[in-house]
Design a protein around this motif. Structure first.
Motif, PDB file in Angstrom:
ATOM      1  N   ARG A 178       0.921  -1.229   0.186  1.00  0.00           N
ATOM      2  CA  ARG A 178      -0.051   0.054  -0.064  1.00  0.00           C
ATOM      3  C   ARG A 178       0.682   1.179  -0.031  1.00  0.00           C
ATOM      4  N   GLU A 234       1.768   5.362   0.737  1.00  0.00           N
ATOM      5  CA  GLU A 234       1.439   6.194   1.772  1.00  0.00           C
ATOM      6  C   GLU A 234       0.283   7.210   1.241  1.00  0.00           C
ATOM      7  N   ASN A 282      -2.828   5.777   2.242  1.00  0.00           N
ATOM      8  CA  ASN A 282      -3.262   5.931   3.672  1.00  0.00           C
ATOM      9  C   ASN A 282      -3.805   7.322   3.737  1.00  0.00           C
ATOM     10  N   ARG A 297      -6.903  12.431   5.213  1.00  0.00           N
ATOM     11  CA  ARG A 297      -6.602  10.797   5.825  1.00  0.00           C
ATOM     12  C   ARG A 297      -7.915  10.229   4.849  1.00  0.00           C
ATOM     13  N   GLU A 344      -9.623   7.427   5.634  1.00  0.00           N
ATOM     14  CA  GLU A 344     -10.491   7.132   6.675  1.00  0.00           C
ATOM     15  C   GLU A 344     -11.655   8.237   6.932  1.00  0.00           C
TER      16      GLU A 344
END
Length: 294
Positions: A2, A4, A82, A159, A161
Motif C-alpha cells: 500500500r 502512503e 493511507n 486521511r 478514513e
C-alpha cells in the motif's frame, strides 16, 4: 504494498496541462505515492500519455460517470493510500508539497484529518503569478468554511478514513462541490495549515463559468442549514453574490444585496470578513474576468 499517498487527478481533454500536472507529482521529493488519472473523456491520447511516463505508480482510470465530483469519488474509491491528495489537471505542485504535508501529519495530533497549504494564482497566458492565497485558519475551521472556501482542492491532503465518516463529494453540485466537501469534513476533523505556497492554481481562458458558480453558491445555501438558518452567515453569502452579480452586469444582484441587509442591517459580525473578502485576490480575479481583463 500500500502506498502512503494516493494522488487523484481528474482530467478532461487537457493533454498539455495534464502532462505538466503529472510531471509536478513525479518530481516530488517524497515518492511513496500512486497517481490515479481519472479521464472523463476516456480518450486514447490521455491513456497513451499516462503510459508514456513508464512509471508503475501511474494508474489510468476511465471515468464511467460525468462531472468533477464523480471523477474525484471514483478516485477515492479506488485509492489504496493511507492519505489522499487532489490535483486538478490544470494545476501543479511545488516539489516538496507532499513531503511537507506528511511531515505536518506526523507532527499533528490524530484528530487532524486534513492539511492544506497556501497557493499562488498563476496566470498561464502571461506566465506570471498574480497573487497568493494563504491559509485563513487551522484547527477547528468549521465557522470559517461556513462563509468562505478557505482551501484550494489542489492543496489538500486528507486521511482516507475521513471519507468514511464525512461521505463522498456530492455529485448533484454543479460547482462548489469541493467547498461542500471540506465543510462537511470540518465537522468530523481538524485542519492543519501550511503557510508556504506549495501549489500553482492556474488561471486561464475558458476556465470560469459565472452562471455555474452562482448555481453552486445557491446550492451551498440550500444544502447547509447552518448557512441558511443563520442570518449573519446567510447575509454574508448574499452580499458576496450580489456584489459579484452587479460586477458581471446582472442587475438582479441588487435584490441579493437588499435581502442581505434585511437579514443583518448593520452587518454585525461580518464587517471584517466583508472587507477582507472585497480585497481578497480571488475576488479581484473574478472581477477582472467579468471585465474581460483576464
Amino acid at each position: 504494498m500500500r502506498p502512503e499517498v494516493s494522488v487523484i487527478i481528474p482530467t478532461y481533454k487537457r493533454y498539455e496541462l495534464l502532462k505538466r500536472a503529472i510531471d509536478s507529482v513525479l518530481t516530488q521529493t517524497f515518492d511513496d505515492f500512486e497517481v490515479l488519472v481519472v479521464d472523463g473523456a476516456r480518450s486514447k491520447s490521455i491513456r497513451e500519455l499516462v503510459r508514456s511516463f513508464e512509471d508503475r505508480r501511474l494508474r489510468y482510470i476511465p471515468q464511467t460517470g460525468t462531472g468533477i465530483a464523480n471523477a474525484r469519488n471514483l478516485g477515492v474509491l479506488k485509492a489504496r493510500g493511507n492519505f489522499i491528495a487532489f490535483l486538478d489537471d490544470d494545476d501543479r505542485w511545488r516539489e516538496d508539497k507532499l513531503e511537507l504535508q506528511i511531515k505536518a501529519f506526523n507532527e499533528l495530533p490524530k484528530d487532524y484529518g486534513l492539511v492544506y497549504t497556501a497557493f499562488t494564482y498563476y496566470y498561464l497566458d502571461r506566465n506570471k503569478i498574480i497573487g497568493v492565497k494563504r491559509p485563513k485558519a487551522s484547527g477547528d475551521v468549521y465557522r470559517h468554511l461556513l462563509k468562505d472556501n478557505i482551501t484550494g482542492t489542489s492543496t489538500i491532503m486528507v486521511r482516507r478514513e475521513c471519507f468514511k465518516r464525512a461521505g463522498l463529494f456530492r455529485e448533484d453540485f454543479v460547482t462548489c462541490e469541493d467547498w461542500d466537501m471540506w465543510l462537511r469534513m470540518a465537522k468530523i476533523c481538524r485542519f492543519g495549515a501550511i503557510d508556504e505556497p506549495l501549489v500553482d492554481y492556474t488561471i486561464h481562458s475558458g476556465q470560469f463559468s459565472f452562471a455555474k458558480y452562482l448555481t453552486g453558491r445557491y446550492r451551498m445555501i440550500e444544502a447547509h442549514g447552518d448557512i441558511r438558518h443563520n442570518p449573519k452567515v446567510l447575509s454574508y453569502h448574499l452580499l458576496q453574490i450580489g456584489i459579484l452579480k452587479l460586477f458581471s452586469g446582472d442587475k438582479s444582484g441588487a435584490k441579493d444585496l437588499l435581502r442581505a441587509f434585511g437579514l443583518n442591517p448593520t452587518m454585525r459580525g461580518n464587517i471584517s470578513e466583508i472587507l477582507s473578502s472585497i480585497f481578497d485576490v480571488r475576488t479581484k480575479i473574478y472581477i477582472f474576468k467579468f471585465l474581460g481583463r483576464l
